[in-house]
Design an enzyme around this catalytic site. Structure first.
Site, PDB file in Angstrom:
ATOM      1  N   ARG A 125       4.549  -2.368   8.522  1.00 13.75           N
ATOM      2  CA  ARG A 125       2.907  -2.157   8.116  1.00 13.75           C
ATOM      3  C   ARG A 125       2.944  -0.856   8.138  1.00 13.75           C
ATOM      4  NH1 ARG A 125      -1.550  -0.981   6.702  1.00 13.75           N
ATOM      5  NH2 ARG A 125      -3.414  -1.670   7.578  1.00 13.75           N
ATOM      6  N   HIS A 128      -0.943   4.221   8.092  1.00 18.70           N
ATOM      7  CA  HIS A 128      -2.419   4.259   7.852  1.00 18.70           C
ATOM      8  C   HIS A 128      -3.010   4.279   9.157  1.00 18.70           C
ATOM      9  CE1 HIS A 128      -1.917   0.588  10.177  1.00 18.70           C
ATOM     10  NE2 HIS A 128      -3.150   0.300  10.349  1.00 18.70           N
ATOM     11  N   HIS A 130      -7.823   3.830  10.492  1.00 15.65           N
ATOM     12  CA  HIS A 130      -8.935   3.341  10.045  1.00 15.65           C
ATOM     13  C   HIS A 130     -10.274   3.770  10.890  1.00 15.65           C
ATOM     14  CE1 HIS A 130      -6.788   0.931  13.174  1.00 15.65           C
ATOM     15  NE2 HIS A 130      -6.088   0.487  12.148  1.00 15.65           N
ATOM     16  N   GLU A 134      -8.074   0.449  17.322  1.00 10.97           N
ATOM     17  CA  GLU A 134      -6.978  -0.816  17.304  1.00 10.97           C
ATOM     18  C   GLU A 134      -6.392  -0.987  18.682  1.00 10.97           C
ATOM     19  OE1 GLU A 134      -4.321  -0.989  13.935  1.00 10.97           O
ATOM     20  OE2 GLU A 134      -2.661  -1.113  15.159  1.00 10.97           O
ATOM     21  N   HIS A 173      -0.987   5.803  12.251  1.00  9.01           N
ATOM     22  CA  HIS A 173       0.036   4.933  12.826  1.00  9.01           C
ATOM     23  C   HIS A 173       0.735   4.086  12.005  1.00  9.01           C
ATOM     24  CE1 HIS A 173      -3.648   2.627  13.059  1.00  9.01           C
ATOM     25  NE2 HIS A 173      -2.990   1.738  12.951  1.00  9.01           N
ATOM     26  N   GLU A 196      -8.742  -5.526   7.644  1.00 11.09           N
ATOM     27  CA  GLU A 196      -7.354  -4.932   7.747  1.00 11.09           C
ATOM     28  C   GLU A 196      -7.021  -4.358   6.213  1.00 11.09           C
ATOM     29  OE1 GLU A 196      -5.436  -3.799   9.825  1.00 11.09           O
ATOM     30  OE2 GLU A 196      -3.642  -4.017   9.385  1.00 11.09           O
TER      31      GLU A 196
END
Ligand code: MN
Ligand code: MN
Length: 417
Positions: A125, A128, A130, A134, A173, A196
């Site tokens: 993943r 990134h 946000h 999380e 992360h 997401e």
């Protein structure tokens, strides 16, 4: 007294449940006969009126008996509080997949949203961040997670089943599946409208910055950047990373590693509460300092019930990851609804609304209770009644002294004790 005609009318209209209450109120039926009468009224009503001769979906009906034939205690309109991950769109990529349940899928879930993600061994993943925080729970396998803290110091660790991590908003992360078979995990974001698919991705950012600016920013030639991806990667396949210690050493560099632990080793601590019917592990800022999302990880054994309770401080987002159960949410004003849950379902209860979760299967029922709050808080019906003058409680519920004395004196979490 009622004449024969009136009785027939009542029977035909199937309103006996209501009329029994009226009869009891009028002193025609004694209170102790009322419950038995209501039970038999309901059975008649079910047999006669609950028939469903038109088209149905037998598989979905069978999996949702409490929606298909509501309990006699259910009443009125209560906003739907269940959404199965099985209904969610699955975004497949080379290296894994992702699916999400947000407020767009489950309208009542305003404060938290969830993502179920699978990464193959080596699947990433991508780097990134946000705007939402999380919180994550490992369901399967092992993963390597990386981030830098607000001072730029690196954090790299490996996590396995039942372990957690937490990344605050804006902290960049990544997550990568390890050998032999990667991982699967649940992410919980503290914003019901989170997606997401709308995060700050390293590749996406670079693809939307003029190449000459990127070159100038890094002090390298544009030619050296020619192979950078032209669109986001999101999830991609690469090699399984090398030893953890080596990744840690090179990522830390001269700055040294972050003093913050972004991971939590759940099984290194005893359960917060355990009874013969199950257990709960409460993880919040008391024991997982960095987290502003709190959690209760609950196991209810067959025959057990997560006791009647409510949460004064926050809405509850649930993820069921083993077994089968049912939950009634009492929504005030005489309204209540019972829904059935099984592995892969998301549940949601608005702040302060009373509920219980009962194991209806023959295996352990396991679920997460998640809250947008640094601190876990709940109040149980039993502890409320135990710490209220007993005469007052007896006057409300018409209980005799022996029954009052038998009620649990404190929160048990899972009954029977
Ligand atoms: Mn993330
Ligand atoms: Mn709860």
């Amino acid at each position: 007294m009622h004449d024969e005609n009136e009785k027939d009318t009542l029977t035909r209209r199937g309103f006996l449940g209501v009329s029994s209450v009226a009869l009891a109120a009028a002193g025609v039926l004694s209170v102790d006969k009322l419950a038995a009468q209501q039970q038999s009224d309901y059975k008649q009503k079910s047999d006669r009126s609950a028939s469903d001769p038109g088209p149905t979906n037998p598989a979905i009906d069978a999996a949702n008996p409490d929606s298909n034939t509501p309990l006699p205690t259910d009443a009125g309109g209560v906003q739907t509080f269940k959404y199965p991950f099985s209904f969610a769109h699955k975004r497949f990529q080379e290296g894994g997949w992702s699916r999400e349940v947000t407020q767009r899928e489950l309208a009542v879930s305003k404060t938290l949203a969830g993502v179920d993600m699978r990464l193959t061994a080596g699947g990433v993943r991508e780097l990134h961040w946000h705007t939402a925080a999380e919180w994550a729970f490992m369901l399967y396998g092992t993963a390597r997670i990386t981030c830098i803290d607000a001072e730029g110091k690196s954090f790299v660790t490996d996590v396995k089943e039942n372990e957690l991590w937490f990344f605050p908003p804006g902290i960049p992360h990544s997550i990568q599946g390890l050998a032999p078979d990667g991982c699967e995990f649940i992410l919980v974001f503290d914003d019901g409208n989170f997606s997401e698919y709308e995060t700050v991705l390293l590749s996406d950012w670079m693809a939307h910055t003029p190449p000459d600016v990127v070159a100038k920013n890094f002090g390298v030639s544009q030619k050296a950047l020619a192979n950078m991806p032209k669109k986001e990667l999101f999830i991609f396949q690469t090699d399984v990373p090398g030893p953890l210690e080596e990744d840690r050493r090179v990522a830390a560099g001269k700055l040294g590693p972050s003093p913050i632990d972004f991971a939590f080793r759940t099984m290194q601590y005893p359960p917060t509460k355990r009874t013969k019917s199950g257990e709960v592990r409460i993880i919040d800022a008391n024991n997982f300092k960095i987290s502003t999302t709190s959690a209760a990880i609950v196991t209810v054994k067959p025959g057990g019930v997560r006791e009647l309770h409510w949460h004064p401080n926050a809405d509850e987002w649930q993820y069921f990851y083993a077994g089968k159960g049912r939950m009634t949410v009492f929504a005030t004003g005489g309204r209540a609804r019972t829904m059935d849950f099984e592995t892969g379902d998301v549940g949601y209860i608005q702040k302060t609304l009373p509920h219980y979760v009962e194991n209806t299967g023959n295996t352990d029922l396991k679920f997460l209770e998640m809250f947008k709050s640094s601190y876990y808080q709940d109040l149980a019906l039993s502890e409320w009644l135990a710490h209220t003058p007993p005469e007052l409680v007896a006057a409300h519920l018409h209980l005799d002294r022996a029954t009052l004395d038998a009620l649990p004196r404190e929160k048990t979490v899972v009954m029977p004790e």
